[in-house]
Scaffold this active site. Structure first.
Site, short mmCIF file in Angstrom:
data_model
loop_
_atom_site.label_atom_id
_atom_site.label_comp_id
_atom_site.label_asym_id
_atom_site.label_seq_id
_atom_site.Cartn_x
_atom_site.Cartn_y
_atom_site.Cartn_z
N LEU A 93 0.95 -2.48 1.59
CA LEU A 93 0.97 -2.13 0.13
C LEU A 93 -0.64 -1.80 -0.49
O LEU A 93 -0.50 -1.97 -1.47
CB LEU A 93 1.46 -3.21 -0.49
N ARG A 94 -1.51 -1.68 0.40
CA ARG A 94 -2.82 -1.48 -0.03
C ARG A 94 -2.87 -0.16 -0.80
O ARG A 94 -3.56 0.09 -1.63
CB ARG A 94 -3.94 -1.57 1.17
N GLY A 95 -2.04 0.95 0.01
CA GLY A 95 -2.00 2.23 -0.58
C GLY A 95 -1.64 2.20 -2.18
O GLY A 95 -2.27 2.96 -2.91
#
Length: 423
Positions: free
Chosen positions: A361-363
């Site tokens: 979920l970093r993006g």
């Protein structure tokens, strides 16, 4: 670049008033003594003090204050004047994508840094180092080697946090954000910090000397040619970037300190790829290409010749633009918390990430943060679709799974999917 940067108000940062008494942040240490302890003070380091006796060492906990020399201030001013001149940021021609990514990270350090990849001689290192003049001032505890934030517990050293819990008054000063260079040949001890064994043998004193990660806390850690960095140093950076803390285990002593920094790396893809684990730690990815326009190339050559001939005069000619950009960054940092992004736009960002098969979920998180920072830079309090379109290729390009048979640039794949979802 001019179209990206809007007008803003001037920021005047004021520091917290100093207390009437001379307050010193205490630094925990261990004292080794057979009966009575004897110790010495160390500026900017953690000491273990003791006197050797006939019997085996007994361990007791004491506090060591960090001395602040009143002569340091004029010395710092003299050192600043003697530093080699830095090429001014507004004088850099072209490379708008790289400059925008760097500015957004200064506005919101939680974006997570920038990875800059491109051809040799395209101004990557020059641009990053020119960022020094634009860095804003922050509040730090005076004399603390870890640049502890007096208001944020997550960015405080253990000793400063204990002092606050005891109700002690701390001296707070304003200082510019640090930019620390990590050389390729650096040793692990120099990066993490080390114990001075010589003092232990000659004086019975073990002193912890903070490393580059301590100096880079709440600042910028720059690694030139990051794709050539040794694997053991990459492991150290991964550990610190993941936890925000650096733990040093040396000679039976464990020291932990905050290590929250903006990681900026640059390199040439022809010289080797970067490990996927480290690549994912960079919030944004900027691609830099060689300028092909003949007029622009001539302008770059002429500007560089002017700078080499008389650096001070060249810097003075860009002083007004530099100050305007500094004010704009300060205004954007103050207004960042009030910038809003609609729920519908958040859903579409996550849909783009999901359809591109982006791992984790970093993006999603970085795209939301970067879009807000861009809106703040433009002086708006709402994120638009245009803001997202500007930053999303830089936030997702390096997170896509690479297909060796794919000839299309990953940034173009992100843009195609963006217009497909947002249309």
């Amino acid at each position: 670049m001019a179209s990206v940067l809007g007008s803003s108000s001037t920021a005047i940062l004021s520091s917290r008033p100093r207390s009437s008494q001379t307050s010193k942040p205490s630094i925990s240490s261990l004292t080794l003594s057979p009966g009575q302890s004897s110790g010495k003070k160390f500026y900017g380091r953690i000491g273990i003090h003791g006197k050797r006796g006939r019997s085996q060492f007994h361990v007791a906990v004491t506090n060591v204050a960090t001395d602040i020399n009143s002569v340091d201030q004029p010395q710092k001013l003299a050192a600043k004047e003697s530093q080699r001149p830095v090429y001014p940021f507004p004088a850099i021609v072209g490379q708008d994508e790289m400059k925008l990514c760097l500015l957004l990270n200064v506005i919101d350090p939680k974006i997570g840094g920038v990875m800059i990849m491109g051809d040799r001689g395209t101004g990557k290192s020059t641009t990053v180092r020119s960022l020094v003049d634009l860095l804003p001032e922050i509040k730090v505890v005076s004399g603390d080697p870890f640049n502890s934030d007096p208001e944020d517990p997550e960015s405080m050293g253990v000793e400063v946090r204990e002092s606050i819990m005891k109700g002690e008054k701390l001296s707070v000063v304003m200082t510019k954000i640090n930019m620390v260079d990590l050389p390729l040949g650096a040793t692990e001890d120099r990066v993490c910090g080390t114990i001075d064994i010589e003092k232990a043998l000659t004086e019975g004193v073990k002193a912890f000397e903070p490393g580059l990660l301590a100096k880079a806390n709440r600042g910028i850690l720059y690694v030139d040619e990051v794709n050539l960095l040794d694997d053991h140093l990459v492991d150290v950076l991964l550990d610190s970037a993941a936890s925000g803390w650096n733990t040093v285990e040396r000679e039976g002593i464990s020291i932990s300190h905050p290590a929250r920094f903006i990681l900026i790396g640059s390199g040439n893809p022809e010289e080797g790829e970067l490990r996927p684990q480290l690549l994912d730690r960079f919030g944004m990815h900027a691609q830099v290409g060689t300028v092909r326009d003949a007029e622009l190339r001539v302008k770059i050559v002429e500007e560089r010749a002017r700078f080499d001939k008389n650096p001070k005069e060249f810097r003075d000619s860009y002083k007004a633009e530099q100050e305007k950009l500094q004010q704009q960054i300060g205004s954007a940092r103050r207004s960042l918390s009030s910038v809003q992004i609609d729920h519908d736009l958040k859903v579409k960002i996550s849909k783009v990430c999901a359809e591109l098969n982006v791992d984790g979920l970093r993006g999603d998180i970085v795209t939301n943060r970067a879009a807000k920072a861009l809106a703040a830079l433009k002086g708006r309090d709402n994120v638009t679709t245009e803001d997202i379109a500007t930053v999303i290729p830089n936030c997702l390009r390096h997170r896509l799974r690479k297909d060796p048979l794919e000839s299309i640039d990953s940034g173009l794949l992100v843009i195609e999917k963006f217009y497909e979802v947002f249309s």
